[in-house]
Motif scaffolding. Sequence first.
Motif, PDB file in Angstrom:
ATOM      1  N   THR A 182    -108.624  40.073  62.714  1.00 29.19           N
ATOM      2  CA  THR A 182    -109.312  41.362  62.768  1.00 29.19           C
ATOM      3  C   THR A 182    -109.520  41.781  64.222  1.00 29.19           C
ATOM      4  O   THR A 182    -109.267  42.929  64.590  1.00 29.19           O
ATOM      5  N   VAL A 183    -109.964  40.854  65.053  1.00 32.26           N
ATOM      6  CA  VAL A 183    -110.157  41.123  66.478  1.00 32.26           C
ATOM      7  C   VAL A 183    -108.824  41.540  67.105  1.00 32.26           C
ATOM      8  O   VAL A 183    -108.771  42.475  67.916  1.00 32.26           O
ATOM      9  N   THR A 184    -107.746  40.877  66.733  1.00 31.78           N
ATOM     10  CA  THR A 184    -106.430  41.196  67.283  1.00 31.78           C
ATOM     11  C   THR A 184    -106.014  42.618  66.928  1.00 31.78           C
ATOM     12  O   THR A 184    -105.558  43.377  67.790  1.00 31.78           O
ATOM     13  N   LEU A 185    -106.163  42.996  65.654  1.00 34.26           N
ATOM     14  CA  LEU A 185    -105.775  44.348  65.244  1.00 34.26           C
ATOM     15  C   LEU A 185    -106.644  45.415  65.902  1.00 34.26           C
ATOM     16  O   LEU A 185    -106.149  46.482  66.287  1.00 34.26           O
ATOM     17  N   GLU A 186    -107.922  45.145  66.038  1.00 38.33           N
ATOM     18  CA  GLU A 186    -108.798  46.106  66.703  1.00 38.33           C
ATOM     19  C   GLU A 186    -108.409  46.264  68.170  1.00 38.33           C
ATOM     20  O   GLU A 186    -108.411  47.369  68.710  1.00 38.33           O
ATOM     21  N   ALA A 187    -108.046  45.162  68.814  1.00 40.74           N
ATOM     22  CA  ALA A 187    -107.607  45.227  70.218  1.00 40.74           C
ATOM     23  C   ALA A 187    -106.298  45.984  70.343  1.00 40.74           C
ATOM     24  O   ALA A 187    -106.107  46.752  71.288  1.00 40.74           O
ATOM     25  N   LEU A 188    -105.401  45.797  69.377  1.00 36.41           N
ATOM     26  CA  LEU A 188    -104.137  46.545  69.383  1.00 36.41           C
ATOM     27  C   LEU A 188    -104.413  48.044  69.292  1.00 36.41           C
ATOM     28  O   LEU A 188    -103.857  48.832  70.058  1.00 36.41           O
ATOM     29  N   GLN A 189    -105.283  48.421  68.362  1.00 34.21           N
ATOM     30  CA  GLN A 189    -105.644  49.839  68.222  1.00 34.21           C
ATOM     31  C   GLN A 189    -106.197  50.392  69.530  1.00 34.21           C
ATOM     32  O   GLN A 189    -105.766  51.450  70.005  1.00 34.21           O
TER      33      GLN A 189
END
Length: 151
Positions: free
Chosen positions: A140-147
């Motif tokens: 989840t942290v990874t996807l939020e950082a990607l966004q």
Amino acid sequence: MTDAEFELTRTVRAPIEQVFARLADVEGHNEWMPDKGSMLRRTRQTSAGPPGLGTTYEDSTTVGLVPGEIVEFDPPRRIVHHWWDSTRSGRIKMEGWPGYTLESTGDNETLVRHHAKLRAHGIYRMATPVLKRMALKERTVTLEALQKSFE
């Protein structure tokens, strides 16, 4: 063996080619991953050449060094990584397959489907529920950082 799987989706405001390029750039993860909230500290590509099928890397995490490899590479639609954590004697304790399937939903918008599979071996199987919660938080942290990296 016990597998834990889950899928997360996010919409990223960027063209599919740019999103794929950002996910494929192994060492580029160091620029957009957050300093807090993630187990990942740094990523280093360990094979020569541009990222592609078979590219190897090493993640420096809060629990030590974890090797990995790109096992699926279909630009700009799909990329899958495989990582593993081993004992000192070389037995695999756990391994994971974080993968991304991208779909263009507009000129400047990409739907990112992130599927993750985690497999624990031996005695570590008992920790699968806890490991799944940790993996879900990490992904989840990874996807939020990607966004955020495209804002």
